[in-house]
Design a protein around this motif. Structure first.
Motif, mmCIF file in Angstrom:
data_model
loop_
_atom_site.group_PDB
_atom_site.id
_atom_site.type_symbol
_atom_site.label_atom_id
_atom_site.label_comp_id
_atom_site.label_asym_id
_atom_site.label_seq_id
_atom_site.Cartn_x
_atom_site.Cartn_y
_atom_site.Cartn_z
ATOM 1 N N PRO A 205 0.842 -1.204 0.000
ATOM 2 C CA PRO A 205 0.000 0.000 0.000
ATOM 3 C C PRO A 205 0.880 1.258 0.000
ATOM 4 O O PRO A 205 2.011 1.224 0.485
ATOM 5 C CB PRO A 205 -0.774 -0.103 1.320
ATOM 6 N N THR A 206 0.355 2.342 -0.524
ATOM 7 C CA THR A 206 1.114 3.588 -0.572
ATOM 8 C C THR A 206 1.401 4.127 0.840
ATOM 9 O O THR A 206 0.651 3.833 1.773
ATOM 10 C CB THR A 206 0.342 4.661 -1.380
ATOM 11 N N GLN A 207 2.489 4.865 0.934
ATOM 12 C CA GLN A 207 2.752 5.590 2.196
ATOM 13 C C GLN A 207 2.489 7.080 2.013
ATOM 14 O O GLN A 207 2.700 7.873 2.927
ATOM 15 C CB GLN A 207 4.207 5.368 2.635
ATOM 16 N N LEU A 208 2.032 7.432 0.796
ATOM 17 C CA LEU A 208 1.805 8.856 0.518
ATOM 18 C C LEU A 208 0.459 9.325 1.071
ATOM 19 O O LEU A 208 0.250 10.518 1.276
ATOM 20 C CB LEU A 208 1.857 9.108 -0.998
ATOM 21 N N ILE A 209 -0.463 8.373 1.261
ATOM 22 C CA ILE A 209 -1.770 8.696 1.829
ATOM 23 C C ILE A 209 -1.890 7.924 3.142
ATOM 24 O O ILE A 209 -1.992 6.700 3.112
ATOM 25 C CB ILE A 209 -2.921 8.283 0.881
ATOM 26 N N PRO A 210 -1.831 8.601 4.284
ATOM 27 C CA PRO A 210 -1.847 7.896 5.569
ATOM 28 C C PRO A 210 -3.061 6.969 5.689
ATOM 29 O O PRO A 210 -4.183 7.368 5.388
ATOM 30 C CB PRO A 210 -1.919 9.038 6.593
ATOM 31 N N GLY A 211 -2.798 5.709 6.082
ATOM 32 C CA GLY A 211 -3.883 4.756 6.337
ATOM 33 C C GLY A 211 -4.535 4.167 5.097
ATOM 34 O O GLY A 211 -5.504 3.426 5.190
#
Ligand code: ADP
Ligand code: G6P
Length: 355
Positions: A205-211
């Motif tokens: 999952p991305t780390q650019l969008i929290p959660g």
């Protein structure tokens, strides 16, 4: 001796759980090798094999020793080694590598039965794809290069929901249950193979969008083993350094949440590796050339080849993110590896003559 050596097939292993993008990867790979692979003409319409001028892709499900009913009766899954014939897999991959044709079984995914075998001739490049290409040490030793597609549970779940709910009408509960049921065997028999891979594509999952766990925006890592013959890892800017790069700005259009690259050395199951990571997605594929031009060792034959491949297959899943980008790069690295192996074989008799 000389001609036998030259005719030897280069063998590539691709491991992943089913539904994790192996066929998409194969389409990108065979395109880089110069032509789409197609099912054998005039054969069993349920054959799992793909053939092009240079490459034959065989699906290791064909080495199931237990058919669907047999697995049910014995209470084992397709992931369990007991449901697979590794002796035959080894014999046939070895024969093909030695330039000998084989009669390979066919596992019919529609009926769940084993169909009469099909003739497979030794290709220039043989790809064995499936659940267990690196499980058996004898088969593993035949591989000239190996790849593991490592899709994190969150992303696997998101992809499966997308496909099985939207396209096949399954319920959320039944999808959850089927993933849970596979998990113990996946952890025991499939996942451990990644320690043997020369390259791993990890999808997180991305780390650019929290959660965020939606599986739409992805963080993709390309883990490349150091010291593999005929394979030199790709790097960003400066080999061996550690770099974080946000290419968005004047030369690359990015909308929320943007794109972030990372490059650096690491260890993976005790091996020295280089890691290239991309989080986020491209807005405009033609601008990929900007990112491509900052990478080195990508084994292109002309400026912009990665971008050209990505544009050519922009309809494939993952074309706007690191999955498609890194699969394309791995395809180019394998083409390079193949060419180096062929060159070294051609030179070998000369070396022997000199000695
Ligand atoms: P496999 O051959 O391993 O079963 P496929 O290549 O057929 O996998 O892909 C299965 C499904 O997974 C696709 O239909 C698509 O929904 C999803 N998928 C595969 N690769 C990606 C990707 N890079 N990005 C998003 N979805 C993907
Ligand atoms: C895996 C294997 C397939 C098998 C499927 C379902 O995805 O790759 O070969 O058909 O599992 O197995 P089942 O026993 O439910 O038919």
């Amino acid at each position: 001796r000389c001609s036998a050596e030259e005719s030897k097939t280069v063998v590539i292993g691709l491991a992943a759980d089913s539904g994790c993008g192996k066929s998409t990867f194969m389409r990108r790979l065979t395109s880089v090798f110069g032509g789409a692979a197609e099912p054998p003409k005039g054969g069993n319409p349920d054959s799992n094999t793909l053939i092009s001028d240079t490459t034959t892709v065989i699906c290791l499900d064909d080495y199931h020793s237990l058919d669907r009913t047999g697995r049910k009766e014995k209470g084992v899954t397709a992931l369990d080694p007991k449901a697979n014939n590794f002796d035959l897999m080894y014999e046939q991959v070895k024969a093909l590598k030695d330039g000998i044709s084989v009669e390979k079984p066919i596992y019919n995914h529609v009926s769940g039965l084993l169909d009469p075998p099909e003739l497979i001739k030794p290709p220039k490049i043989l790809v064995i794809e499936g659940l267990h290409p690196m499980y058996d040490s004898r088969v593993r030793d035949l591989l000239d290069f190996s790849i593991y597609l490592d899709i994190s549970n969150e992303v696997k779940f998101a992809w499966k929901i997308q496909r099985d709910m939207a396209e096949r009408g399954h319920s959320l509960e039944s999808i959850k249950a089927s993933i849970e049921a596979r998990k113990p065997d996946f952890d025991a028999y499939i996942d451990p193979q990644k320690q043997y891979a020369d390259a791993v594509i990890e999808v997180l999952p991305t780390q650019l969008i929290p959660g965020d766990n939606g599986g739409k925006v992805l963080r993709v890592k390309l883990v490349m083993k150091e010291g593999v013959k005929f394979f030199s890892p790709v790097y960003l800017f400066d080999e061996g350094s550690t770099i974080s790069w946000i290419p968005c700005g004047r030369k690359l259009t990015c909308s929320y949440p943007g794109i972030k690259f990372f490059y650096g050395p690491d260890t993976y199951f005790g091996h020295e590796v280089s890691v290239l990571e991309m989080d986020g997605q491209f807005d405009r594929l033609d601008e990929l050339i900007y990112v491509e031009s900052h990478l080195s060792n990508i084994s292109t034959k002309f400026y912009g080849e990665v971008t050209q491949q990505m544009l050519k297959h922009s309809d494939f899943p993952g074309s706007n993110n690191g999955t498609g980008f890194f699969q394309t790069i791995v395809g180019l690295k394998i083409r390079d590896l193949y060419e180096q192996i062929i060159t070294s074989k051609a030179a070998a008799p000369l070396e022997a003559a000199k000695a």
